[in-house]
Write a protein that holds these residues in place. Structure first.
Motif, PDB file in Angstrom:
ATOM      1  N   LEU A  65       0.813  -1.210   0.000  1.00 39.57           N
ATOM      2  CA  LEU A  65       0.000   0.000   0.000  1.00 39.57           C
ATOM      3  C   LEU A  65       0.852   1.268   0.000  1.00 39.57           C
ATOM      4  O   LEU A  65       0.519   2.259  -0.654  1.00 39.57           O
ATOM      5  N   MET A  66       1.952   1.241   0.745  1.00 43.53           N
ATOM      6  CA  MET A  66       2.808   2.424   0.813  1.00 43.53           C
ATOM      7  C   MET A  66       3.523   2.691  -0.512  1.00 43.53           C
ATOM      8  O   MET A  66       3.823   3.840  -0.839  1.00 43.53           O
ATOM      9  N   LYS A  67       3.789   1.655  -1.284  1.00 45.75           N
ATOM     10  CA  LYS A  67       4.394   1.848  -2.609  1.00 45.75           C
ATOM     11  C   LYS A  67       3.468   2.678  -3.506  1.00 45.75           C
ATOM     12  O   LYS A  67       3.921   3.471  -4.320  1.00 45.75           O
ATOM     13  N   GLU A  68       2.145   2.473  -3.322  1.00 44.71           N
ATOM     14  CA  GLU A  68       1.171   3.220  -4.113  1.00 44.71           C
ATOM     15  C   GLU A  68       0.970   4.637  -3.576  1.00 44.71           C
ATOM     16  O   GLU A  68       0.705   5.566  -4.342  1.00 44.71           O
ATOM     17  N   ARG A  69       1.105   4.799  -2.255  1.00 46.47           N
ATOM     18  CA  ARG A  69       0.723   6.070  -1.620  1.00 46.47           C
ATOM     19  C   ARG A  69       1.863   7.072  -1.493  1.00 46.47           C
ATOM     20  O   ARG A  69       1.626   8.278  -1.507  1.00 46.47           O
ATOM     21  N   ILE A  70       3.080   6.584  -1.304  1.00 45.90           N
ATOM     22  CA  ILE A  70       4.208   7.507  -1.153  1.00 45.90           C
ATOM     23  C   ILE A  70       4.657   7.991  -2.530  1.00 45.90           C
ATOM     24  O   ILE A  70       5.004   7.198  -3.408  1.00 45.90           O
ATOM     25  N   LYS A  71       4.637   9.302  -2.708  1.00 43.59           N
ATOM     26  CA  LYS A  71       5.012   9.907  -3.977  1.00 43.59           C
ATOM     27  C   LYS A  71       6.332  10.679  -3.822  1.00 43.59           C
ATOM     28  O   LYS A  71       6.505  11.423  -2.854  1.00 43.59           O
ATOM     29  N   VAL A  72       7.213  10.485  -4.784  1.00 41.27           N
ATOM     30  CA  VAL A  72       8.503  11.178  -4.786  1.00 41.27           C
ATOM     31  C   VAL A  72       8.502  12.203  -5.917  1.00 41.27           C
ATOM     32  O   VAL A  72       8.372  11.835  -7.084  1.00 41.27           O
ATOM     33  N   PRO A  73       8.625  13.501  -5.592  1.00 41.56           N
ATOM     34  CA  PRO A  73       8.642  14.538  -6.646  1.00 41.56           C
ATOM     35  C   PRO A  73       9.816  14.354  -7.598  1.00 41.56           C
ATOM     36  O   PRO A  73      10.885  13.854  -7.206  1.00 41.56           O
ATOM     37  N   GLU A  74       9.623  14.780  -8.825  1.00 42.03           N
ATOM     38  CA  GLU A  74      10.641  14.623  -9.864  1.00 42.03           C
ATOM     39  C   GLU A  74      11.941  15.352  -9.522  1.00 42.03           C
ATOM     40  O   GLU A  74      13.029  14.891  -9.873  1.00 42.03           O
ATOM     41  N   ASN A  75      11.834  16.499  -8.828  1.00 44.24           N
ATOM     42  CA  ASN A  75      13.061  17.270  -8.541  1.00 44.24           C
ATOM     43  C   ASN A  75      14.025  16.507  -7.628  1.00 44.24           C
ATOM     44  O   ASN A  75      15.223  16.756  -7.632  1.00 44.24           O
ATOM     45  N   ILE A  76      13.500  15.549  -6.844  1.00 46.23           N
ATOM     46  CA  ILE A  76      14.364  14.728  -5.983  1.00 46.23           C
ATOM     47  C   ILE A  76      15.219  13.797  -6.843  1.00 46.23           C
ATOM     48  O   ILE A  76      16.417  13.613  -6.588  1.00 46.23           O
ATOM     49  N   TYR A  77      14.592  13.203  -7.868  1.00 48.03           N
ATOM     50  CA  TYR A  77      15.343  12.350  -8.795  1.00 48.03           C
ATOM     51  C   TYR A  77      16.337  13.185  -9.610  1.00 48.03           C
ATOM     52  O   TYR A  77      17.471  12.757  -9.853  1.00 48.03           O
ATOM     53  N   GLU A  78      15.894  14.381 -10.023  1.00 43.59           N
ATOM     54  CA  GLU A  78      16.745  15.249 -10.835  1.00 43.59           C
ATOM     55  C   GLU A  78      17.979  15.714 -10.072  1.00 43.59           C
ATOM     56  O   GLU A  78      19.062  15.861 -10.656  1.00 43.59           O
ATOM     57  N   ARG A  79      17.814  15.939  -8.755  1.00 46.06           N
ATOM     58  CA  ARG A  79      18.953  16.360  -7.929  1.00 46.06           C
ATOM     59  C   ARG A  79      19.805  15.179  -7.476  1.00 46.06           C
ATOM     60  O   ARG A  79      20.747  15.325  -6.703  1.00 46.06           O
ATOM     61  N   ASN A  80      19.436  13.966  -7.941  1.00 40.28           N
ATOM     62  CA  ASN A  80      20.178  12.742  -7.624  1.00 40.28           C
ATOM     63  C   ASN A  80      20.204  12.439  -6.118  1.00 40.28           C
ATOM     64  O   ASN A  80      21.142  11.824  -5.609  1.00 40.28           O
ATOM     65  N   LEU A  81      19.152  12.883  -5.409  1.00 39.84           N
ATOM     66  CA  LEU A  81      19.033  12.559  -3.982  1.00 39.84           C
ATOM     67  C   LEU A  81      18.517  11.141  -3.783  1.00 39.84           C
ATOM     68  O   LEU A  81      18.672  10.552  -2.713  1.00 39.84           O
ATOM     69  N   LEU A  82      17.885  10.603  -4.826  1.00 43.43           N
ATOM     70  CA  LEU A  82      17.356   9.241  -4.773  1.00 43.43           C
ATOM     71  C   LEU A  82      17.270   8.685  -6.185  1.00 43.43           C
ATOM     72  O   LEU A  82      16.868   9.398  -7.112  1.00 43.43           O
ATOM     73  N   LYS A  83      17.673   7.424  -6.333  1.00 37.63           N
ATOM     74  CA  LYS A  83      17.519   6.765  -7.629  1.00 37.63           C
ATOM     75  C   LYS A  83      16.134   6.120  -7.684  1.00 37.63           C
ATOM     76  O   LYS A  83      15.630   5.632  -6.676  1.00 37.63           O
ATOM     77  N   ARG A  84      15.550   6.116  -8.870  1.00 37.04           N
ATOM     78  CA  ARG A  84      14.191   5.584  -9.016  1.00 37.04           C
ATOM     79  C   ARG A  84      14.088   4.135  -8.531  1.00 37.04           C
ATOM     80  O   ARG A  84      13.105   3.750  -7.906  1.00 37.04           O
ATOM     81  N   GLU A  85      15.106   3.341  -8.857  1.00 38.49           N
ATOM     82  CA  GLU A  85      15.055   1.925  -8.487  1.00 38.49           C
ATOM     83  C   GLU A  85      15.237   1.692  -6.987  1.00 38.49           C
ATOM     84  O   GLU A  85      15.013   0.586  -6.495  1.00 38.49           O
ATOM     85  N   GLU A  86      15.651   2.747  -6.257  1.00 37.33           N
ATOM     86  CA  GLU A  86      15.865   2.596  -4.815  1.00 37.33           C
ATOM     87  C   GLU A  86      14.645   2.983  -3.989  1.00 37.33           C
ATOM     88  O   GLU A  86      14.633   2.786  -2.777  1.00 37.33           O
ATOM     89  N   LYS A  87      13.632   3.533  -4.614  1.00 42.80           N
ATOM     90  CA  LYS A  87      12.447   3.984  -3.874  1.00 42.80           C
ATOM     91  C   LYS A  87      11.792   2.835  -3.097  1.00 42.80           C
ATOM     92  O   LYS A  87      11.489   2.958  -1.914  1.00 42.80           O
ATOM     93  N   ASP A  88      11.572   1.706  -3.776  1.00 37.67           N
ATOM     94  CA  ASP A  88      10.890   0.581  -3.127  1.00 37.67           C
ATOM     95  C   ASP A  88      11.678   0.043  -1.934  1.00 37.67           C
ATOM     96  O   ASP A  88      11.095  -0.294  -0.899  1.00 37.67           O
ATOM     97  N   ILE A  89      13.004  -0.037  -2.073  1.00 36.40           N
ATOM     98  CA  ILE A  89      13.825  -0.525  -0.959  1.00 36.40           C
ATOM     99  C   ILE A  89      13.732   0.421   0.226  1.00 36.40           C
ATOM    100  O   ILE A  89      13.646  -0.006   1.387  1.00 36.40           O
ATOM    101  N   GLN A  90      13.722   1.732  -0.043  1.00 37.50           N
ATOM    102  CA  GLN A  90      13.599   2.713   1.041  1.00 37.50           C
ATOM    103  C   GLN A  90      12.264   2.572   1.767  1.00 37.50           C
ATOM    104  O   GLN A  90      12.196   2.678   2.989  1.00 37.50           O
ATOM    105  N   ILE A  91      11.205   2.330   1.013  1.00 41.09           N
ATOM    106  CA  ILE A  91       9.886   2.117   1.625  1.00 41.09           C
ATOM    107  C   ILE A  91       9.886   0.824   2.429  1.00 41.09           C
ATOM    108  O   ILE A  91       9.347   0.775   3.546  1.00 41.09           O
TER     109      ILE A  91
END
Length: 543
Positions: A173-199
């Motif tokens: 459920l949290m994978k669907e609900r937690i949203k990461v703004p594009e500027n976070i990916y653009e600033r390289n603060l988080l990689k897209r493939e790492e979002k699920d592991i962080q959750i």
């Protein structure tokens, strides 16, 4: 007409997993179980209670802490024998059951063989990993791998079926609900493939307050589904890469935004805990029907909420007793070993009786106050808990979303000003403490040691207080008093956090118990059990 809301597919899957868990609790007929002598068990359990005071941890971590401690000792024995194929599983499992960490006459005998295979797997990984013998790095890796092995042993002897079901449910459920703004990916603060592991990490930390070893073990299982039953080829490949695997998990824990994910999961973990309690309730014979009915679900939520609140209060009381006693005992030992000895060597003086008593009581009293002053959640929190639980149970077209927000970049001048305020709070706090101890005529060595103890106590107290907020959904404002206490105490808490992590690695008192008491005592208990069996056999021969 009123339309009954429909359960979401995720909720239906969770109910099915809980049904499997309930079936697993029923004893299997015709299977032998592991038995230990009751007298030897009582002696061992008494000793483990003493150990609990020496290296106190939160209640949910105590059992695994014992498994890690005993497994490290067994691995040390194996190292002395050059990792020869000694069957250590049986005495190891028996020792854990004697200590009261697992129930007597409940665990199937076949589990001993499984534990032995687990031990052999980790021995293979250690023997064949190229980095396992590289100095300090190798020692740290060795310790991390044994901690992960302890998690697998615990999971084998006491499978966490319902806990993992709830973790998977919240994760989905949290994978669907937690949203990461594009500027976070653009600033390289988080990689897209790492979002699920962080959750996944945040869900485990928030839901059951799991620590790094068990989360690391779950991440390995998540990334490598074959981990528990690898083929020879897979095991050899793992042994060549296990060092890199553990290092990559370490990086997952240290992501810049990891605390942001945790903050969201911590805020909304209560509904999942309450739903899990409703599903695991023994009184519910028709779980799906009752949960499908909102009024009945609301009653069930309120019932389990009150039950969990009562259990939370009891746990806080136990935490108060154990933590305060641990500080008291450790303070006395430090007073005898360090303060009196050091004061005599360097200052040649004698500390007054009043100073000695104050030296022990001040840190102990501080810990007691921190834990006893914990307040239960506000009464309004119950209604919030009911509403939020309803939201996750039923199928909805529109779902709540939680956005990861990052702080605005501050100018250099603002950062300098904030750092100076923070530093000023630290100087004032330590200066005030120094004046108190100096006025009580404490020697400088005792003042330094007390600074260390107070930092450790404040960090431990804050950790217990945070643990007590597991039912709180809406963050309560600390007000003006809370604002000023944060300025004064947070610097000390930060120091306590750093020292606590160091203490875990270099707990001298625990090491003393391991080396001089733990091993001989375990041997004595094993001998006692053997002697008791011998006497029983002799009695049978007389009949």
């Amino acid at each position: 007409n009123y339309v009954m809301p429909e359960l979401s597919q995720s909720t239906k899957n969770l109910i099915a997993k809980y049904d499997l868990w309930k079936k697993s609790l029923k004893p299997k007929e015709g299977l032998g179980t592991i038995h230990v002598d009751e007298v030897a068990s009582k002696v061992a359990a008494f000793y483990e209670q003493i150990r609990t005071i020496i290296d106190w941890k939160e209640e949910h971590l105590m059992r695994r802490a014992a498994i890690i401690r005993k497994l490290k000792r067994r691995f040390f024995d194996l190292e002395l024998n050059d990792f020869s194929a000694i069957k250590i599983a049986e005495p190891f499992v028996l020792e854990l059951i004697r200590g009261g960490y697992f129930p007597n006459d409940k665990i199937e005998e076949s589990k001993i063989g499984i534990v032995q295979k687990i031990v052999e797997k980790y021995i293979f990984l250690l023997k064949n990993c190229p980095e396992s013998k590289k100095g300090k790095t190798g020692l740290r890796f060795y310790s991390q791998l044994i901690e992960i092995a302890a998690c697998e042993v615990e999971e084998t002897l006491a499978p966490s079926i319902k806990e993992m079901a709830l973790i998977d449910y919240m994760f989905e459920l949290m994978k669907e609900r937690i949203k990461v703004p594009e500027n976070i990916y653009e600033r390289n603060l988080l990689k897209r493939e790492e979002k699920d592991i962080q959750i996944y990490i945040a869900v485990q930390q928030a839901l059951f307050k799991l620590d790094k070893p068990i989360i690391s073990y779950n991440i390995i299982r998540y990334k490598y589904p074959f981990w528990e039953h690898p083929t020879t080829e897979e095991l050899l490949k793992l042994s060549q890469n296990i060092f890199k695997i553990i290092n990559s998990i370490e990086k997952d824990f240290n992501y810049v935004l990891s605390k942001k994910f945790y903050a969201i999961c911590e805020t909304y973990d209560t509904p999942y805990l309450l739903l899990g309690d409703v599903l695991s309730s023994d009184t519910e014979e028709n779980g799906i029907q009752d949960i499908s009915n909102p009024p009945l679900l609301e009653q069930a939520i309120k019932k389990v909420y009150e039950k969990r609140l009562k259990a939370l209060k009891a746990r806080i009381r136990r935490a108060a007793i154990y933590s305060t006693t641990s500080i008291f005992v450790t303070k006395i030992l430090s007073l005898i070993i360090l303060e009196l000895l050091v004061a005599k060597i360097f200052f040649g003086g004698v500390i007054s009786s009043f100073t000695l008593v104050a030296d022990v009581l001040i840190p102990t009293f501080l810990m007691a106050v921190l834990v006893i002053s914990i307040r239960p959640p506000h009464p309004k929190n119950l209604n919030l808990a009911v509403v939020e639980t309803m939201k996750i149970v039923y199928q909805k077209e529109k779902r709540d979303t939680y956005e990861i927000k990052i702080s605005k970049q501050r100018s250099l001048a603002i950062r300098i000003v904030l750092s100076l305020i923070y530093l000023s709070g630290a100087v004032f706090s330590f200066g005030f403490l120094f004046l108190i101890f100096y006025s009580l005529r404490f020697p400088i060595t005792s003042i330094i040691i007390n600074f260390i103890f107070i930092a450790l106590i404040l960090f431990a107290g804050i950790a217990v207080r945070q643990r007590a907020k597991e039912l709180t959904i809406q963050e309560e404002s600390g007000g003006l008093l809370g604002f000023f206490s944060d300025i004064l105490f947070l610097p000390i808490v930060d120091i306590g956090s750093w020292m606590t992590n160091t203490w875990k690695q270099y707990n001298i008192i625990a090491a003393f118990f391991n080396a001089l008491i733990d091993m001989p005592f375990s041997a004595f208990v094993e001998f006692m059990e053997t002697w008791r069996h011998f006497l029983k056999e002799k009695k049978q021969e007389l009949r």
